[in-house]
Structure formats: C-alpha cells, structure tokens
Design a protein around this motif. Sequence first.
Motif, PDB file in Angstrom:
ATOM      1  N   GLU A   7       4.718  -8.733   2.740  1.00 58.76           N
ATOM      2  CA  GLU A   7       4.075  -7.479   2.381  1.00 58.76           C
ATOM      3  C   GLU A   7       2.623  -7.527   2.837  1.00 58.76           C
ATOM      4  N   HIS A   8       2.030  -6.349   3.035  1.00 61.65           N
ATOM      5  CA  HIS A   8       0.620  -6.297   3.421  1.00 61.65           C
ATOM      6  C   HIS A   8      -0.094  -5.238   2.598  1.00 61.65           C
ATOM      7  N   ALA A   9      -1.418  -5.357   2.529  1.00 69.36           N
ATOM      8  CA  ALA A   9      -2.225  -4.447   1.710  1.00 69.36           C
ATOM      9  C   ALA A   9      -3.655  -4.416   2.228  1.00 69.36           C
ATOM     10  N   VAL A  10      -4.329  -3.293   1.962  1.00 68.20           N
ATOM     11  CA  VAL A  10      -5.779  -3.175   2.128  1.00 68.20           C
ATOM     12  C   VAL A  10      -6.323  -2.861   0.744  1.00 68.20           C
ATOM     13  N   PRO A  11      -6.904  -3.838   0.038  1.00 70.13           N
ATOM     14  CA  PRO A  11      -7.305  -3.614  -1.355  1.00 70.13           C
ATOM     15  C   PRO A  11      -8.588  -2.805  -1.475  1.00 70.13           C
ATOM     16  N   ARG A  40       1.133 -17.214  -2.061  1.00 68.38           N
ATOM     17  CA  ARG A  40      -0.218 -17.303  -1.513  1.00 68.38           C
ATOM     18  C   ARG A  40      -0.388 -16.315  -0.371  1.00 68.38           C
ATOM     19  N   SER A  41      -1.498 -15.578  -0.372  1.00 68.86           N
ATOM     20  CA  SER A  41      -1.720 -14.546   0.643  1.00 68.86           C
ATOM     21  C   SER A  41      -2.596 -15.064   1.775  1.00 68.86           C
ATOM     22  N   PRO A  65     -10.778  -6.167   4.390  1.00 70.61           N
ATOM     23  CA  PRO A  65      -9.747  -7.199   4.287  1.00 70.61           C
ATOM     24  C   PRO A  65      -8.359  -6.604   4.498  1.00 70.61           C
ATOM     25  N   PHE A  66      -7.527  -7.324   5.235  1.00 70.78           N
ATOM     26  CA  PHE A  66      -6.121  -6.994   5.421  1.00 70.78           C
ATOM     27  C   PHE A  66      -5.348  -8.211   4.939  1.00 70.78           C
ATOM     28  N   LEU A  67      -4.548  -8.041   3.894  1.00 73.65           N
ATOM     29  CA  LEU A  67      -3.883  -9.165   3.232  1.00 73.65           C
ATOM     30  C   LEU A  67      -2.394  -9.163   3.545  1.00 73.65           C
ATOM     31  N   LEU A  68      -1.838 -10.357   3.688  1.00 71.49           N
ATOM     32  CA  LEU A  68      -0.403 -10.563   3.874  1.00 71.49           C
ATOM     33  C   LEU A  68       0.064 -11.590   2.856  1.00 71.49           C
ATOM     34  N   ARG A  69       1.230 -11.357   2.239  1.00 71.97           N
ATOM     35  CA  ARG A  69       1.796 -12.339   1.320  1.00 71.97           C
ATOM     36  C   ARG A  69       3.320 -12.296   1.423  1.00 71.97           C
ATOM     37  N   ALA A  76      -1.607  -0.136  -1.230  1.00 69.76           N
ATOM     38  CA  ALA A  76      -1.044  -1.180  -2.094  1.00 69.76           C
ATOM     39  C   ALA A  76      -0.069  -2.062  -1.303  1.00 69.76           C
ATOM     40  N   TRP A  77       0.329  -3.164  -1.923  1.00 67.81           N
ATOM     41  CA  TRP A  77       1.278  -4.081  -1.308  1.00 67.81           C
ATOM     42  C   TRP A  77       2.563  -3.342  -0.932  1.00 67.81           C
TER      43      TRP A  77
END
Length: 208
Positions: A184-188, A161-162, A151-155, A125-126
């Motif tokens: 913050e980062h996440a792998v959904p 916006r990520s 996917p590796f997300l950053l926001r 999670a974030w």
Amino acid sequence: MTVPIQASILDQADEIGLGTLGPVERTQLGDRAWVDLLPNWVACAQELFEFLYRAVPWHAERRRMYDSMIDVPRLLAFYDEHDPMPHPALERARAQLTTHYARDLGEPLCTAGLCLYRDGGDSVAWHGDTIGRGAREDTVVAIVALGAQRPFLLRPRGGGRSLRYSIGHGDLLVMGGSCQRTWEHAVPKTSKRVGPRISIQFRPRDVR
C-alpha cells in the motif's frame, strides 16, 4: 489558488524536457513487487508545475466513508486514453515510460490521473490501485511529482515497516509487479508549512 504564473510559460512549452530512463534505481520488495526511483527526471519541472496548476480543470470530489460522505482531501483531474493531455510534456512522458517499461508491463500506459495537494492538510490514505485489473494482475503505475516535496510511504499490505521516499521537483517513482496488490502507499498529512504539489499517475487501461 495563488501560485504566480509567469506570462512566458506558454512560450516555453517546448523547453520542458525529460531525462533518460536509464539507469533507474530499483528496489525489490518481494513477492514480485518492486519500486523504481529517478530523481529530477523532468527538466524545467517548476514551469510544468505552474502551467498544470493553472490550466488543468481541477475539481473536488466527495466519497462515502462508512456511513458518511466526506470531502476528498485533494483536488483531482483525469485524462482517459483518448483525451488530449493538458501539456505536450505529459504526452512525451507517457510515451517514454511506455517504451521503457514495455518488458515489465507488456502494454501501453494509457491514462493520466492528476492530484493537486494544495498544502500539508491535503493527503491520500493508505491504499493500493486495485480498482480494475490491479486487484488481480501485475501492473505498472508511474508517478511524476511536481512542486513541493512530500513524503511518499510504502508498506506491506496488512501492515509492517514502511519505506519512505521524499519526492517532488520533477522526480519519477514507479511501482511495478505485484506492488498494488501486496503493498500500500500513502501521502500523509503534515503540520509543516509546505507548498502545493502535483502528482501525475500514468496507468494502463482498466487500472485505477
């Protein structure tokens, strides 16, 4: 776990190499936060993935979430600064990253946290790596991704916006500066059929 392991992998251990660390594509995020991306840094990444998948003593964890204890949706392993790494390529990676990011970091990368995402149902999670000094100091967290791309997300912390990266197959992604405090980062999770993925996170002392 059912990934097939070739019998020759142990004989190929010295063939798993690393690319150079320059030039690396850097994205400035603001507030002294930045992220570097270097695709395909690890040569023979599939062989290293298969070795770690089999050799690492993966374990499951449970953590408190509000009033309940829940299963962490991935398997974990942790190597402290004095623990022998499960493969010499990880020792070389840590040393090379420490040298390359000496100006940004000012200290060595010491530990390696490993996560095994078994399928699309595993995730993180974030969050920011703010246990320890990352909550108040600039730092560097270097991630090597092996296996299937995810996917590796950053926001920005607090929402916004990520940015989306798709990493795997030996890619290197490095978060630096204030990134752990201000982003913050996440792998959904994903409903798509994806193979397993291993994430290796190199960090300095007292950053988790």
